[in-house]
Design an enzyme around this catalytic site. Structure first.
Site, PDB file in Angstrom:
ATOM      1  CG  ASN A 121      -1.703   1.246   1.402  1.00 45.62           C
ATOM      2  OD1 ASN A 121      -1.761   2.072   0.487  1.00 45.62           O
ATOM      3  ND2 ASN A 121      -2.324   1.425   2.565  1.00 45.62           N
ATOM      4  CD1 TRP A 122       3.459   0.952  -2.956  1.00 47.77           C
ATOM      5  CD2 TRP A 122       3.286   2.055  -4.903  1.00 47.77           C
ATOM      6  NE1 TRP A 122       4.040   0.177  -3.931  1.00 47.77           N
ATOM      7  CE2 TRP A 122       3.950   0.825  -5.141  1.00 47.77           C
ATOM      8  CE3 TRP A 122       3.073   2.918  -5.981  1.00 47.77           C
ATOM      9  CZ2 TRP A 122       4.393   0.457  -6.412  1.00 47.77           C
ATOM     10  CZ3 TRP A 122       3.505   2.542  -7.249  1.00 47.77           C
ATOM     11  CH2 TRP A 122       4.161   1.331  -7.455  1.00 47.77           C
ATOM     12  CE  LYS A 123      -0.019   3.231   4.780  1.00 49.83           C
ATOM     13  NZ  LYS A 123       0.118   3.323   6.233  1.00 49.83           N
ATOM     14  N   GLY A 156       2.955   2.517  10.738  1.00 42.20           N
ATOM     15  CA  GLY A 156       3.890   3.625  10.541  1.00 42.20           C
ATOM     16  C   GLY A 156       4.636   4.031  11.800  1.00 42.20           C
ATOM     17  CG  HIS A 199      -5.565   1.978   5.341  1.00 45.51           C
ATOM     18  ND1 HIS A 199      -5.076   2.957   6.176  1.00 45.51           N
ATOM     19  CD2 HIS A 199      -4.576   1.063   5.214  1.00 45.51           C
ATOM     20  CE1 HIS A 199      -3.841   2.650   6.513  1.00 45.51           C
ATOM     21  NE2 HIS A 199      -3.505   1.509   5.946  1.00 45.51           N
ATOM     22  CD  GLU A 210      -2.651   5.612   6.750  1.00 43.46           C
ATOM     23  OE1 GLU A 210      -2.657   5.644   5.502  1.00 43.46           O
ATOM     24  OE2 GLU A 210      -1.750   5.038   7.412  1.00 43.46           O
ATOM     25  CD  GLU A 212      -3.122  -2.276   7.509  1.00 48.46           C
ATOM     26  OE1 GLU A 212      -2.028  -2.501   7.011  1.00 48.46           O
ATOM     27  OE2 GLU A 212      -3.785  -1.254   7.273  1.00 48.46           O
ATOM     28  CB  SER A 236       5.831  -1.589  11.869  1.00 50.75           C
ATOM     29  OG  SER A 236       5.383  -0.268  12.134  1.00 50.75           O
TER      30      SER A 236
HETATM   31  P1  13P Z   1       3.377   0.517   7.660  1.00 52.40           P
HETATM   32  O1  13P Z   1       3.870  -0.752   7.057  1.00 52.40           O
HETATM   33  O2  13P Z   1       4.089   1.730   7.133  1.00 52.40           O
HETATM   34  O3  13P Z   1       3.322   0.465   9.141  1.00 52.40           O
HETATM   35  O4  13P Z   1       1.854   0.709   7.154  1.00 52.40           O
HETATM   36  C1  13P Z   1       0.982  -0.351   7.263  1.00 52.40           C
HETATM   37  C2  13P Z   1      -0.244  -0.021   6.521  1.00 52.40           C
HETATM   38  O5  13P Z   1      -0.999   0.858   6.903  1.00 52.40           O
HETATM   39  C3  13P Z   1      -0.524  -0.753   5.271  1.00 52.40           C
HETATM   40  O6  13P Z   1      -1.801  -0.496   4.823  1.00 52.40           O
END
Ligand code: 13P
Length: 250
Positions: free
Chosen positions: A9-11, A173, A95, A97, A167, A212
């Site tokens: 997931n590149w966000k 993150g 997600h 976020e 998650e 992470s």
């Molecule tokens: P990180 O791997 O940067 O913690 O993010 C996880 C995530 O939100 C994947 O959707």
């Protein structure tokens, strides 16, 4: 037998230049990836570019979100049919976020999940608790409600072609990975909850862990009984790190 699924997931990261070199790097290492399904989920605007960059490879494409409606006056949204047109196979929904920064409720997430299915996309349903919810001991209640909203709208049968990503929000993150045991406990809870409705679907559904994940902890996490791969954020932006995670199941 469930296959390991690793999705990047590149966000909201990247540029035309950087995604070219990232995909180049991942492509170069794909021959070393055995028995793992690999997906990349770029920002929506780069989906057409990435679709052409991965053509003819084993890398699949997914979106980071999807509109709950099929077409019409929904400014700023992207419809499932549009994602499908560019070769997306998966659509991430719910997600954390999206839930926390953009106020997406369990009910809206369920509608997005339904929209993905209508478009012929496999929804990747994200669930997970906040740190304070874990500290209050209500992780299962929170995750249970997130699943219930989807079960109520779409039913257990819909999970025959869906992916769940657990998650824990406190692990996203932050560099604070859930321990394999902490993650396994919630994964087992999810599978057991679904098994109460349909044992075969529960046994077959892929449940990814996210938060992470790195090359250095993926082997241990993916080795747990109910963890079937990962949804990767930061580490998916580095080709070698992402490949190391993809190879963790080898
Ligand atoms: P990180 O791997 O940067 O913690 O993010 C996880 C995530 O939100 C994947 O959707």
């Amino acid at each position: 037998m469930r296959r390991i699924l690793v999705a990047g997931n590149w966000k909201m990261n990247g540029s035309i230049e950087s995604i070219k070199s990232l995909i180049d790097g991942v492509k170069q290492g794909m021959s070393g990836v055995k028995s793992t399904d690999v997906v990349v989920c770029p920002p929506a605007i780069y989906i057409p570019e990435v679709a052409s960059l991965i053509e003819g490879t084993a890398i699949a494409l997914g979106s980071q979100n999807i509109c709950d409606q099929d077409s019409g006056a929904y400014t700023g949204e992207v419809a499932g049919s549009m994602l499908k047109e560019y070769g997306c196979k998966y659509a991430i929904v719910g997600h954390s976020e999206r839930r926390s920064l953009y106020g997406e409720s369990n009910e809206l997430v369920a509608k997005r999940y339904a929209a993905a299915r209508r478009a012929g996309l496999t929804p990747v349903l994200c669930v997970g608790e906040l740190l304070e919810e874990r500290e209050q001991g209500i992780t299962e209640e929170v995750v249970g409600k997130q699943l219930d909203a989807v079960l109520e709208l779409e039913g257990i049968a819909s999970f025959a072609d869906a992916v769940i990503a657990y998650e824990p929000v406190w692990a996203i993150g932050t560099g604070k990975t859930a321990t394999p045991d902490q993650a396994q406990e919630v994964h087992a809870f999810i599978r057991k909850k679904l098994a109460g409705l349909d044992a075969t679907i529960a046994e077959n559904i892929v449940i990814q862990y996210g938060g992470s994940v790195k090359g250095s902890n993926a082997v241990e996490l993916f080795g747990m009984q109910d963890i079937d791969g990962g949804l990767i954020g930061g580490a998916a932006l580095d080709a070698n790190e992402f490949l190391a995670i993809c190879q963790a199941a080898n």
